[in-house]
Write an enzyme that holds these catalytic residues in place. Structure first.
Site: not given
Ligand code: UD1
Ligand code: UDP
Length: 390
Positions: A97, A119, A133, A221, A223, A254
């Site tokens: 998603d 999924e 999502e 994390h 939004r 996160h």
């Molecule tokens: C995204 C997904 C969410 C998922 C989550 C898992 C969307 C809209 N959101 O949310 O569905 O549950 O990932 O974690 O697709 N950032 C870093 N390094 C990283 C990752 C993120 O610096 O490795 C920071 C950056 O500033 C980035 C911000 O996090 O711009 C947000 O990342 P983004 O992928 O837009 O959204 P998530 O909140 O991570």
């Molecule tokens: N996870 C990880 N390291 C962390 C926190 C979570 O590897 O510090 C793993 C967790 O076991 C799960 C996945 O990340 O498999 C979940 O990711 P996240 O919560 O970012 O996204 P979501 O599942 O909500 O989309």
């Protein structure tokens, strides 16, 4: 020979898609496997690619600090368009998603390439929870030709929406990933020791858990929780850690800057506390290791709602809705929303009431048997596929 392109970009997609990449790569007789990462996440994605030793053929590297949803979508749409000009797979596989999966599906649709959705069919039916999502997965469900549903319930959701294409029940590939890691940890004592060392370097000394000390493991994390919701969540965590001084609270944060902003608003600049440990995101193996050691998991994550029940850990979900009601029905998951009082009372109950804890902590696994990847590969190779169409 069929060319399959797997597209993903965030940590959870990588955890759930890497085992599938490996399964396709075993079948070089029938599949040409291409891995394309959008790089929606960077560090958190790379951590997972390293663990599973997956090397992308394409890396769009789209992450920018604090990117918004339009930026992510546009970069992926144009990036995928350019990749499809150089390489036209027979099927594009996306996961779940995220904006990566929806934008990649749309790009594949524009290039008239069939999409398989891994999924598929999870729903809350509330387009703002989780946001974005729920809408992301509904759009991907509209586009996909192959729907790989983890459970009967997710298949039923798709039937009700009258999606086109074929729906299969495969289980969730997260259980494949989890089994791989749990088995590795079980069979390799040195690996556990190495992980303990890594956790120590990350800022948490696991030897504190000797003598039956309890551990509350936290992630967050979403939004739709940013702002007031997060402030309530973090305030409740802070107050709990002050109420239960003999319990450890560990929060791998996160990397989204909005998450850290709320944490600092509540805890101040200095996050050091005697029993609250704020640490950087953990590698998947370390995180699973810590989940196995934890007493309670407090989270708004999707994937953790699937993993923790499989490990017999009670999960309190800081959201008002869940698209994963299966474990809720078994009683191992409770929804606590972002309600301060509810978070305090449910965590307190699990820490103090042994019967309530025992009731919630049974291992249930409604999400799969660890063979989801194998089923998906066989379906795309037209082997005995009808049995999964039940
Ligand atoms: C995204 C997904 C969410 C998922 C989550 C898992 C969307 C809209 N959101 O949310 O569905 O549950 O990932 O974690 O697709 N950032 C870093 N390094 C990283 C990752 C993120 O610096 O490795 C920071 C950056 O500033 C980035 C911000 O996090 O711009 C947000 O990342 P983004 O992928 O837009 O959204 P998530 O909140 O991570
Ligand atoms: N996870 C990880 N390291 C962390 C926190 C979570 O590897 O510090 C793993 C967790 O076991 C799960 C996945 O990340 O498999 C979940 O990711 P996240 O919560 O970012 O996204 P979501 O599942 O909500 O989309």
């Amino acid at each position: 020979m069929k060319t399959i392109m797997l597209v993903f970009g965030t940590r959870p997609e990588a955890i759930k898609m890497c085992p599938l990449v490996k399964e396709f790569q075993k079948r070089t007789d029938v599949f040409n496997t291409i891995v394309c990462v959008t790089g929606q996440h960077r560090e958190m994605l790379d951590q997972v690619l390293n663990i599973f030793d997956v090397k992308p053929d394409f890396d769009m590297n789209i992450m920018r600090q604090g990117q918004d949803l339009t930026d992510v979508t546009v970069r992926i749409l144009t990036g995928m368009r350019d990749i499809f000009k150089t390489c036209k797979p027979d099927v594009v596989l996306v996961h779940g998603d995220t904006t990566t999966s929806t934008a990649a599906s749309l790009a594949a649709f524009y290039a008239q390439i069939p999409v398989g959705h891994v999924e598929a069919g999870l729903r809350t039916h509330n387009i703002y929870s989780p946001w974005p999502e729920e809408m992301n997965r509904q759009i991907t469900g509209r586009i996909a030709k192959y729907h790989f549903s983890p459970t009967l319930l997710s298949k039923k959701n798709l039937i009700e929406e009258r999606v086109y294409g074929d729906i299969y029940i495969t289980g969730n590939t997260v259980i494949d990933a989890l089994h791989m890691v749990v088995d590795k940890l079980k069979n390799d004592k040195n690996l556990s020791l190495e992980k303990e060392k890594k956790l120590f370097n990350a800022g948490y000394d696991v030897s504190r858990l000797n003598n039956d000390k309890k551990l509350v493991l936290i992630t967050g994390h979403r939004r739709e929780n940013f702002g007031s919701g997060f402030i309530r969540m973090v305030t409740a965590m802070k107050d709990l850690s002050e109420k239960y001084k003999d319990v450890d609270f560990v929060y791998p944060m996160h990397l989204n800057p909005n998450v850290r902003k709320s944490i600092h608003e509540v805890f101040g600049e200095n996050l050091k506390r005697p029993n609250f440990f704020f640490i950087e995101p953990l590698q998947y193996i370390e995180f699973v290791y810590l989940m196995e050691k934890s007493t309670i998991v407090l989270t708004d994550s999707g994937g953790i709602q699937e993993e923790a029940p499989a490990l017999g850990k009670p999960v309190l979900v800081m959201r008002d809705t869940t698209e994963r009601p299966e474990a809720l029905a078994y009683g191992t998951v409770h929804l606590v929303g972002t309600d301060y009082d509810k978070i305090i009372s449910e965590v307190s109950m699990l820490l103090e009431d042994i019967d309530a804890y025992d009731k919630m902590s049974k291992a249930v696994n409604p999400y799969g048997d660890g063979n989801a990847c194998n089923r998906i590969v066989r379906i795309l190779n037209d082997e005995n596929v009808d049995q999964y169409k039940v």
